[in-house]
Design an enzyme around this catalytic site. Structure first.
Site, PDB file in Angstrom:
ATOM      1  N   SER A 123      41.306  -3.487 -25.073  1.00  0.00           N
ATOM      2  CA  SER A 123      41.670  -2.650 -25.992  1.00  0.00           C
ATOM      3  C   SER A 123      40.774  -2.514 -27.275  1.00  0.00           C
ATOM      4  O   SER A 123      40.136  -3.646 -27.746  1.00  0.00           O
ATOM      5  CB  SER A 123      43.064  -2.936 -26.499  1.00  0.00           C
ATOM      6  OG  SER A 123      43.471  -2.011 -27.563  1.00  0.00           O
ATOM      7  N   ASN A 143      34.896  -6.797 -36.805  1.00  0.00           N
ATOM      8  CA  ASN A 143      35.516  -5.438 -37.134  1.00  0.00           C
ATOM      9  C   ASN A 143      36.874  -5.475 -38.129  1.00  0.00           C
ATOM     10  O   ASN A 143      37.600  -6.244 -38.236  1.00  0.00           O
ATOM     11  CB  ASN A 143      36.087  -4.636 -35.896  1.00  0.00           C
ATOM     12  CG  ASN A 143      37.093  -4.679 -35.255  1.00  0.00           C
ATOM     13  OD1 ASN A 143      38.167  -4.240 -35.849  1.00  0.00           O
ATOM     14  ND2 ASN A 143      37.469  -6.174 -34.494  1.00  0.00           N
ATOM     15  N   CYS A 179      47.197  -7.039 -34.447  1.00  0.00           N
ATOM     16  CA  CYS A 179      46.111  -6.674 -35.337  1.00  0.00           C
ATOM     17  C   CYS A 179      45.744  -7.360 -36.465  1.00  0.00           C
ATOM     18  O   CYS A 179      46.945  -7.424 -37.256  1.00  0.00           O
ATOM     19  CB  CYS A 179      46.108  -5.122 -35.539  1.00  0.00           C
ATOM     20  SG  CYS A 179      44.781  -4.404 -36.517  1.00  0.00           S
ATOM     21  N   ILE A 195      43.237 -13.256 -25.909  1.00  0.00           N
ATOM     22  CA  ILE A 195      43.893 -13.094 -27.335  1.00  0.00           C
ATOM     23  C   ILE A 195      43.225 -11.957 -28.122  1.00  0.00           C
ATOM     24  O   ILE A 195      42.163 -11.377 -27.781  1.00  0.00           O
ATOM     25  CB  ILE A 195      43.031 -14.516 -28.123  1.00  0.00           C
ATOM     26  CG1 ILE A 195      41.570 -14.525 -28.044  1.00  0.00           C
ATOM     27  CG2 ILE A 195      43.868 -15.849 -27.574  1.00  0.00           C
ATOM     28  CD1 ILE A 195      41.009 -15.732 -28.744  1.00  0.00           C
ATOM     29  N   ASN A 196      43.798 -11.589 -29.237  1.00  0.00           N
ATOM     30  CA  ASN A 196      43.306 -10.466 -30.120  1.00  0.00           C
ATOM     31  C   ASN A 196      42.059 -11.394 -30.865  1.00  0.00           C
ATOM     32  O   ASN A 196      41.669 -12.524 -30.770  1.00  0.00           O
ATOM     33  CB  ASN A 196      44.330  -9.969 -31.136  1.00  0.00           C
ATOM     34  CG  ASN A 196      44.063  -8.608 -31.483  1.00  0.00           C
ATOM     35  OD1 ASN A 196      43.027  -8.220 -31.932  1.00  0.00           O
ATOM     36  ND2 ASN A 196      45.104  -7.800 -31.715  1.00  0.00           N
TER      37      ASN A 196
HETATM   38  O1  RRO Z   1      41.895  -1.313 -35.232  1.00  0.00           O
HETATM   39  C1  RRO Z   1      41.687  -2.455 -35.680  1.00  0.00           C
HETATM   40  O2  RRO Z   1      41.284  -2.911 -36.586  1.00  0.00           O
HETATM   41  C2  RRO Z   1      41.885  -3.863 -34.980  1.00  0.00           C
HETATM   42  C3  RRO Z   1      43.103  -4.047 -34.051  1.00  0.00           C
HETATM   43 BR1  RRO Z   1      44.499  -2.597 -34.129  1.00  0.00          BR
HETATM   44  C4  RRO Z   1      43.211  -5.019 -33.324  1.00  0.00           C
HETATM   45  O3  RRO Z   1      44.201  -5.118 -32.526  1.00  0.00           O
HETATM   46  N1  RRO Z   1      42.250  -5.826 -33.110  1.00  0.00           N
HETATM   47  C5  RRO Z   1      41.135  -5.741 -34.096  1.00  0.00           C
HETATM   48  O4  RRO Z   1      40.255  -6.684 -33.920  1.00  0.00           O
HETATM   49  N2  RRO Z   1      40.897  -4.641 -34.728  1.00  0.00           N
END
Ligand code: RRO
Length: 305
Positions: free
Chosen positions: A20, A68, A129, A192-193
């Site tokens: 994702s 990010n 997130c 993992i996220n």
């Molecule tokens: O959009 C983001 O900043 C973001 C999301 Br939704 C996420 O689940 N993980 C990430 O590293 N960035």
């Protein structure tokens, strides 16, 4: 080697999926990847309304990974239903739709909107997130908050669409979060996220990202991700795991499978090598064959036995 696997009860031909946020909604990958041959396109998390995200700069490269602070930029559920999902379905690609929200009801409404939508193989419930207004919004940091979201999504979602809860590494006990969301009805777990991090620009002497902190991905987090998959598979061996975190090669993917993942997502690696998904599928198949496995399924969790 039989590389078929499943997302919950939904069969998929390859254990290699996008991650994702790293390939948007699949369109820009089309020149490099056979979208029907990969396990699924895991979409960028979608919310009820379009969002422009956090101020730029919002990506930073470090020697060991990428940081990010995108902040949930995206077209919103209407844009996804009108444009991106029909585009994927026309091509015969499977979409694993990541959903995100600020309130439990946001998640439930998204799941309702996605019921019966052609090509939607399942939902990844993004409760982790790191780039939200307050840490209190990271549902995955609290087993009760995490299970509230998952229970609401399970109640609202199409029973034919498996739901995977996406967990955060920024917790002291990932197994207790995993147990809570499985008890609440999650069919699987995505781990993992990104890991919460920070980069300071030595010239300006200020945080580099507009969002200050950001989520770290790439090779730096691979051992953390692998440890999470290992611990959760040891505690909940029947629960399907979609493993991710810094996978760049078939041997990286193999480690996640041996630790207990029945599928893997490839994210950050795609920025350097857009054809990484097909390459990693081939490398993983070869690595399994060399080690005497007739199927991917035989290798899932092998390192625990
Ligand atoms: O959009 C983001 O900043 C973001 C999301 Br939704 C996420 O689940 N993980 C990430 O590293 N960035």
């Amino acid at each position: 080697v039989d590389m078929s696997t499943a997302l919950g009860a939904v069969p998929i031909p390859s254990p290699v999926l996008t991650a994702s946020g790293c390939s948007a909604f699949g369109r820009e990958l089309e020149p490099f990847v056979d979208l029907t041959a990969i396990g699924a396109v895991v979409t960028k998390s979608v919310q009820l309304r379009p969002r422009s995200g956090r101020p730029t700069p919002r990506m930073a490269e470090t020697p060991s990974g990428m940081l990010n602070s995108i902040g949930l930029q995206g077209p919103g559920i209407d844009g996804l239903l009108d444009g991106e999902l029909p585009w994927l379905a026309e091509r015969g690609a499977r979409a694993f739709v990541s959903i995100a929200g600020v309130r439990v009801e946001d998640f439930a409404e998204l799941a309702t909107r996605l019921r019966g939508v052609p090509g939607v193989a399942g939902l990844e419930v993004n409760i982790s997130c790191p780039n939200v207004e307050s840490r209190g919004e990271v549902f995955a940091c609290d087993p009760v908050a995490a299970s509230d979201v998952v229970a609401a999504v399970r109640a609202a979602a199409d029973p034919a669409q498996p739901i995977y809860a996406k967990l955060s590494p920024d917790v002291t006990d990932i197994v207790s979060v995993a147990r809570a969301v499985v008890d609440a009805g999650a069919d699987g777990l995505s781990m993992i996220n990104t890991l919460l991090g920070l980069v300071i620009d030595p010239d300006t002497m200020k945080p580099l990202l507009g969002g200050i902190t950001g989520g770290l991905s790439g090779p730096a987090i691979r051992p953390v991700a692998l440890r999470c998959v290992w611990q959760v598979h040891a505690a909940l061996p029947e629960v399907p795991i979609l493993g991710m975190g810094g996978i760049r090669s078939g041997l990286d993917a193999l480690q996640f499978v041996l630790a207990g993942a029945s599928a893997v997502s490839v994210g950050t690696a795609v920025f350097n090598d857009p054809s990484a998904l097909g390459r990693i599928h081939a490398e993983l198949a070869a690595a399994l064959e060399t080690r005497g496995f007739a199927s991917l399924r035989e290798a899932v969790g092998y390192a625990h036995r």
